[in-house]
Design an enzyme around this catalytic site. Structure first.
Site, short mmCIF file in Angstrom:
data_model
loop_
_atom_site.label_atom_id
_atom_site.label_comp_id
_atom_site.label_asym_id
_atom_site.label_seq_id
_atom_site.Cartn_x
_atom_site.Cartn_y
_atom_site.Cartn_z
N ASP A 231 -2.92 -3.95 -11.24
CA ASP A 231 -2.71 -3.48 -10.51
C ASP A 231 -2.14 -5.51 -9.46
O ASP A 231 -1.81 -5.78 -9.45
CB ASP A 231 -2.92 -2.93 -9.97
CG ASP A 231 -1.66 -1.94 -9.61
OD1 ASP A 231 -0.81 -1.68 -7.90
OD2 ASP A 231 -1.29 -0.78 -10.05
N HIS A 281 -0.61 -0.74 -3.40
CA HIS A 281 -0.66 -0.39 -4.70
C HIS A 281 -1.63 -0.52 -5.69
O HIS A 281 -2.09 0.70 -5.44
CB HIS A 281 0.88 -0.90 -5.54
CG HIS A 281 1.29 0.13 -6.45
ND1 HIS A 281 0.52 0.01 -7.01
CD2 HIS A 281 2.25 1.39 -6.24
CE1 HIS A 281 1.05 1.15 -8.40
NE2 HIS A 281 2.02 1.91 -7.64
N SER A 452 2.76 6.66 -10.64
CA SER A 452 1.15 6.31 -11.18
C SER A 452 0.37 6.86 -9.93
O SER A 452 -1.14 5.66 -11.02
CB SER A 452 2.27 5.04 -8.93
OG SER A 452 2.36 4.70 -9.51
#
Length: 507
Positions: A231, A281, A452
């Site tokens: 990520d 994120h 996600s």
């Protein structure tokens, strides 16, 4: 960060068989070379329009589908950089196993250098250690023509074409998607209805109960399993994912952070910018899967005793550009080579298939890794893409988010489709609240959702199953998860096997 793309959170290789005839490689090959290699190249708008059209027609886009002129136009508009995947057949991606890889590469380099009339240092700027691919600079159409005639090329594609450069820029983490899965450093006060407090003072997100995750903890907490998260990195300012990773009921595990992303607009730049999350994120995804169960009064992760390895592989969730795609490839090959890693979770992607990423995913898969990828989270102008890449690959387990309720409905920004394997409840009825997760900063939490979080949640459940059955193979773990899901044994056309019952999966 160098980009301010739309939250196409998780938009998200050309891999085609080696063949003896150049005509088999690209559509429109019955036309003459002169017609195909027109002097005038396509604009970015024209290239993107064709990508959209093919994606709508076929459900995905590979550069082989667009024809010569489109390929050459995209190469020119992508800093003249090209990725070449080579091998004796479509499955010859592993350089350690390839019998003729070095020989093929040497021939291709000779062709390129002879045509381009440049030095090797100027023309060949990246050769992979694990995969049969290289990145080169091509400035002459004749070079591309010569390469396309070679028998042992698996794919040729632009290495730095950026689809989203021509899309209207919007905030990466704007209010219209603040509860989905783009970049952001926000925090929120978590409503008391959205969690349950358990010992020693940890908050269990509401949706965990929809999948019987707390019940599964009576049998397994993920101990002995390592999850790799590809990520945007891990926050250095969230101690629960750092110095306090082993605390409370979470102990005897490790957290490691790596960075394989180069923050530069130039493909030939080098120098990773470190493991720290500069988007937010990656921190959220890692916390969903593995956040500790302690007395902090913050959200706990699904597999709170599993170990964690994170890779900062991209600047944000849209894998659009050379260094994002190169970083993801490097992360997958590194995790593939790590014998401690059982599970890989990636909540990023693209609407365009990327050869080097496909090779990286296949490499990790060949090493026995169980790979989970997000099916897609996006705003309305890109949700035509269906299940995005690389979740669309057969080697990946595709996950998406659904709304709370008795009937299946995708969450407001989530993709669905025939390639989805599992779903996770992400969005509350009534309030539309998403899932409580750790935020970027200490002592803070936030709501995050979309495919996600669904993906990271599923990776955590897989860790529970594998920890309960440490001698199992990847396929046995995946089969048990399917058998413990809503629609088993019949797969739903849009939602795969449906919601996983984690407690059933570990019994």
């Amino acid at each position: 960060m160098k980009k301010n793309y739309v939250v196409v959170a998780l938009l998200s290789v050309v891999l085609f068989s080696a063949c003896s005839k150049d005509e088999d490689r690209y559509s429109g090959a019955n036309q003459s070379g002169q017609e195909l290699f027109q002097k005038d190249t396509l604009s970015k708008a024209a290239i993107n329009s064709r990508i959209d059209q093919i994606s709508n027609e076929k459900g995905s886009f590979h550069w082989k589908d667009g024809g010569y002129q489109m390929l050459w136009s995209a190469i020119i508009r992508g800093n003249n950089t090209v990725t070449i995947g080579y091998g004796v057949n479509a499955d010859d991606f592993d350089s350690h196993k390839s019998g003729k890889g070095r020989e093929i590469k040497a021939r291709l380099k000779s062709i390129i250098l002879e045509s381009e009339k440049g030095s090797e240092k100027e023309v060949i700027f990246k050769e992979d250690d694990d995969l049969n691919l290289m990145d080169v600079v091509i400035k002459k159409r004749e070079t591309l023509e010569a390469l396309l005639k070679e028998q042992h090329i698996r794919y040729i594609e632009p290495a730095d074409y950026r689809y989203f450069d021509t899309v209207e820029a919007r905030p990466v983490y704007g209010p219209e998607v603040s509860s989905s899965s783009g970049c952001g450093f926000s925090s929120a006060t978590i409503a008391t209805a959205d969690y349950t407090t358990v010992t020693p003072n940890a908050r269990v997100p509401w949706n965990f109960y929809k999948h019987n995750i707390p019940g599964a903890w009576n049998y397994s907490t993920g101990s002995g399993i390592t999850i790799g998260v590809v990520d945007t990195g891990l926050s250095p300012q969230q101690s629960l994912m750092g110095s306090s990773f082993n605390s409370g009921a979470s102990s005897g595990r490790t957290v490691q952070r790596f960075g394989v992303y180069v923050d530069s607009i130039w493909p030939w730049s080098s120098g990773f910018d470190g493991p720290d999350d500069q988007c937010g994120h990656g921190t959220s995804m890692a916390s969903v899967a593995t956040a500790p169960r302690n007395n902090s009064g913050l959200p706990v992760g699904v597999a709170y005793n599993a170990s964690l390895i994170t890779y900062r592989a991209a600047s944000n969730v849209v894998l659009d550009g050379y260094h994002e795609q190169e970083g993801v490839k490097l992360a997958f090959t590194a995790l593939g080579n790590n014998n401690n890693v059982k599970i890989i979770s990636m909540s990023m992607g693209h609407i365009i298939s990327v050869g080097k990423i496909e090779d990286g995913v296949k490499y990790a898969y060949s090493k026995g890794k169980l790979i989970f990828c997000a099916g897609g989270t996006s705003t309305s102008f890109t949700n035509f893409a269906g299940v995005i890449f690389p979740a669309s690959m057969s080697e990946a387990v595709a996950v998406t988010g659904v709304k709370e309720g008795t009937t299946f409905q995708e969450c407001d920004v989530c993709h669905k489709g025939g390639k989805i394997d599992f779903t996770i409840v992400m969005e509350r009825a009534g309030t539309n609240n998403n899932v409580p997760v750790l935020s970027y900063y200490n002592n803070q939490a936030n709501y995050v959702g979309g495919s996600s979080v669904a993906t990271a949640t599923t990776a955590g459940i897989a860790a529970l199953v594998w920890a309960k059955n440490p001698g199992w193979t990847r396929d046995q773990v995946l089969t048990k998860m399917k058998q413990s899901s809503t629609f088993y044994p019949t797969k739903n056309a849009d939602f795969g096997h449906g919601n996983i019952n984690a407690q059933l999966a570990v019994q």
